[in-house]
Write a protein that holds these residues in place. Structure first.
Motif, PDB file in Angstrom:
ATOM      1  N   THR A  37      -0.608   2.994 -11.567  1.00 40.78           N
ATOM      2  CA  THR A  37      -0.237   1.756 -10.871  1.00 40.78           C
ATOM      3  C   THR A  37      -1.197   0.611 -11.187  1.00 40.78           C
ATOM      4  O   THR A  37      -1.177  -0.414 -10.503  1.00 40.78           O
ATOM      5  CB  THR A  37      -0.208   1.980  -9.348  1.00 40.78           C
ATOM      6  OG1 THR A  37      -1.529   2.374  -8.905  1.00 40.78           O
ATOM      7  CG2 THR A  37       0.797   3.059  -8.965  1.00 40.78           C
ATOM      8  N   SER A  61       1.290   6.835  -6.759  1.00 45.69           N
ATOM      9  CA  SER A  61       0.083   7.593  -7.102  1.00 45.69           C
ATOM     10  C   SER A  61       0.266   9.075  -6.835  1.00 45.69           C
ATOM     11  O   SER A  61      -0.213   9.926  -7.598  1.00 45.69           O
ATOM     12  CB  SER A  61      -1.118   7.052  -6.314  1.00 45.69           C
ATOM     13  OG  SER A  61      -1.379   5.705  -6.662  1.00 45.69           O
ATOM     14  N   GLU A  62       0.979   9.406  -5.753  1.00 45.11           N
ATOM     15  CA  GLU A  62       1.227  10.808  -5.429  1.00 45.11           C
ATOM     16  C   GLU A  62       2.076  11.498  -6.500  1.00 45.11           C
ATOM     17  O   GLU A  62       2.008  12.717  -6.658  1.00 45.11           O
ATOM     18  CB  GLU A  62       1.931  10.906  -4.070  1.00 45.11           C
ATOM     19  CG  GLU A  62       1.022  10.588  -2.888  1.00 45.11           C
ATOM     20  CD  GLU A  62       1.778  10.568  -1.577  1.00 45.11           C
ATOM     21  OE1 GLU A  62       2.989  10.885  -1.586  1.00 45.11           O
ATOM     22  OE2 GLU A  62       1.161  10.229  -0.541  1.00 45.11           O
ATOM     23  N   GLU A 115       0.832  -1.202   0.000  1.00 39.66           N
ATOM     24  CA  GLU A 115       0.000   0.000   0.000  1.00 39.66           C
ATOM     25  C   GLU A 115       0.868   1.254   0.000  1.00 39.66           C
ATOM     26  O   GLU A 115       0.536   2.257  -0.644  1.00 39.66           O
ATOM     27  CB  GLU A 115      -0.921  -0.004   1.217  1.00 39.66           C
ATOM     28  CG  GLU A 115      -1.910  -1.157   1.262  1.00 39.66           C
ATOM     29  CD  GLU A 115      -2.880  -1.137   0.086  1.00 39.66           C
ATOM     30  OE1 GLU A 115      -3.118  -0.056  -0.501  1.00 39.66           O
ATOM     31  OE2 GLU A 115      -3.407  -2.213  -0.255  1.00 39.66           O
ATOM     32  N   LYS A 116       1.994   1.186   0.710  1.00 40.82           N
ATOM     33  CA  LYS A 116       2.895   2.340   0.745  1.00 40.82           C
ATOM     34  C   LYS A 116       3.505   2.589  -0.630  1.00 40.82           C
ATOM     35  O   LYS A 116       3.634   3.742  -1.067  1.00 40.82           O
ATOM     36  CB  LYS A 116       3.994   2.114   1.783  1.00 40.82           C
ATOM     37  CG  LYS A 116       4.927   3.310   1.958  1.00 40.82           C
ATOM     38  CD  LYS A 116       5.866   3.129   3.137  1.00 40.82           C
ATOM     39  CE  LYS A 116       6.750   4.367   3.307  1.00 40.82           C
ATOM     40  NZ  LYS A 116       7.635   4.262   4.492  1.00 40.82           N
ATOM     41  N   ILE A 136       2.164   1.754  -3.582  1.00 40.32           N
ATOM     42  CA  ILE A 136       1.094   2.263  -4.447  1.00 40.32           C
ATOM     43  C   ILE A 136       0.820   3.731  -4.157  1.00 40.32           C
ATOM     44  O   ILE A 136       0.659   4.556  -5.064  1.00 40.32           O
ATOM     45  CB  ILE A 136      -0.191   1.433  -4.267  1.00 40.32           C
ATOM     46  CG1 ILE A 136       0.033  -0.019  -4.731  1.00 40.32           C
ATOM     47  CG2 ILE A 136      -1.349   2.060  -5.021  1.00 40.32           C
ATOM     48  CD1 ILE A 136       0.299  -0.168  -6.188  1.00 40.32           C
ATOM     49  N   SER A 137       0.776   4.082  -2.881  1.00 42.91           N
ATOM     50  CA  SER A 137       0.504   5.460  -2.481  1.00 42.91           C
ATOM     51  C   SER A 137       1.595   6.403  -2.968  1.00 42.91           C
ATOM     52  O   SER A 137       1.319   7.494  -3.484  1.00 42.91           O
ATOM     53  CB  SER A 137       0.373   5.548  -0.958  1.00 42.91           C
ATOM     54  OG  SER A 137       0.190   6.879  -0.542  1.00 42.91           O
ATOM     55  N   CYS A 138       2.854   5.986  -2.819  1.00 40.43           N
ATOM     56  CA  CYS A 138       3.983   6.814  -3.256  1.00 40.43           C
ATOM     57  C   CYS A 138       3.912   7.088  -4.748  1.00 40.43           C
ATOM     58  O   CYS A 138       4.064   8.234  -5.193  1.00 40.43           O
ATOM     59  CB  CYS A 138       5.292   6.119  -2.896  1.00 40.43           C
ATOM     60  SG  CYS A 138       6.770   6.877  -3.612  1.00 40.43           S
TER      61      CYS A 138
END
Length: 352
Positions: A96, A90-91, A83-84, A86-88
């Motif tokens: 992704t 996406s930001e 999740e980390k 994917i979040s990185c």
């Protein structure tokens, strides 16, 4: 311009340890240095931080900040670390949707111990990075991609390399590859056969020397003048001494010629803090590294290779692309992690 990066994603846990807390030994009869940790002792760290890293994610962030429309294909676990990642991404505006989740192994993780010259020792658990299969590499992945950038593929994932580069080239993409040392050690002949679909390949000196084992190269103790751009007494190391092949050396010019014959129009060999050698159009151009206060060397190679590939794809000539790559690599070396130093297009242009 659309770009796709394929390879590894990791969570990097970085422990920065004061010089006084850890002993460093440098060998007098070799180039190796060692960090010694006392058995059974709790070592105080100045700081411990966690970041997203890995070849494919580093390259994706690098290219996105240069203005490319980027997607990233990696294999992750079913865990919070995934999740980390994917979040990185996406930001950074990175697509992704191609990230593959698998419960068999966790998301890859590394632990870096940074001290003294800030050249960290790295412990790696490659996890889900090793699980990519050829069946998961479908032709549709490459539709509309202008640039496909393939980083090191770990473990069983290395079997995907031939299919990736062939499908990417068939789809009309420019293909750049930065294979890892294990791929080159165990799959050197396979990589040579598949370079026909690769436009630019980037290797560090150790990786290039390993690939020499698979090439039909003649070695010699004393190298003749290589007649390459930038060659001069006391000049660039690899132009003077060539690549190591066991106890002997092989001329960089000969290595480049044979690599070009296998397919790539551009061959890049990086040599750590010295700089990089760009073999293109029959010439070798030496691009020195830039002076910088080193905080961490991890990620510098990814920054150089991904920036060079992106800038060449955007239309820059090889020499200019190399200068921009050196700028981005120096910026990364000035940070402890592999991504926060990556520059945006305007900042790169300003520093050129």
């Amino acid at each position: 311009m659309k770009a796709l990066t394929i390879g590894g994603a990791t969570i990097d846990v970085i422990a920065t340890v004061a010089d006084r807390e850890i002993e460093r030994i440098t060998m007098h009869n070799a180039t190796s240095s060692f960090l010694l940790l006392e058995e059974g002792r709790k070592v105080e760290a100045e700081q411990i931080d966690s970041f997203v890293g890995g070849g494919a994610t580093n390259a994706a962030v690098s290219m996105a900040r240069q203005g490319l429309q980027v997607s990233c294909l990696v294999k992750l676990g079913q865990d919070l670390e995934a999740e980390k990642v994917i979040s990185c991404l996406s930001e950074e505006g990175i697509d992704t949707s191609g990230a593959i989740r698998n419960a068999a192994l966790p998301t890859a993780k590394s632990i870096m111990i940074s001290s003294h010259v800030n050249n960290p020792t790295i412990f790696v658990s490659r996890g889900a990075n090793t699980l990519l299969t050829p069946e998961e590499i479908t032709p549709e992945i490459f539709d509309g991609q202008d640039l496909v950038y393939v980083t090191g593929l770990s473990g069983n994932s290395a079997a995907c390399f031939p299919r990736i580069v062939e499908l990417a080239k068939t789809a009309g993409a420019r293909v750049a590859a930065n294979p890892g040392i294990r791929q080159l050690t165990y799959r050197g002949q396979e990589i040579l056969r598949t370079l026909q679909w690769v436009d630019v390949v980037t290797l560090n000196t150790v990786e290039a020397a390993q690939l020499c084992v698979a090439l039909p190269l003649e070695s010699r103790d004393r190298l003749p003048s290589q007649g390459a751009e930038g060659a001069k007494p006391g000049g660039p190391e690899l132009l003077e001494d060539g690549l190591p092949l066991g106890e002997r050396r092989v001329a960089l010019q000969k290595f480049a010629e044979l690599m070009h014959a296998h397919g790539p129009s551009t061959v890049v060999v990086t040599n750590g803090s010295e700089g990089a050698y760009i073999c293109h159009d029959g010439n070798i151009h030496f691009c020195p590294s830039l002076p910088v206060t080193v905080r961490g060397t991890a990620g510098a190679g990814d920054a150089f290779a991904s920036t060079f590939a992106a800038q060449q794809a955007l239309g820059q000539d090889a020499e200019t692309a190399a200068k921009l790559a050196a700028i981005n690599a120096a910026s990364v070396v000035g940070r402890i992690d592999t991504q926060s130093g990556l520059l945006r297009a305007d900042a790169l242009a300003d520093k050129l």
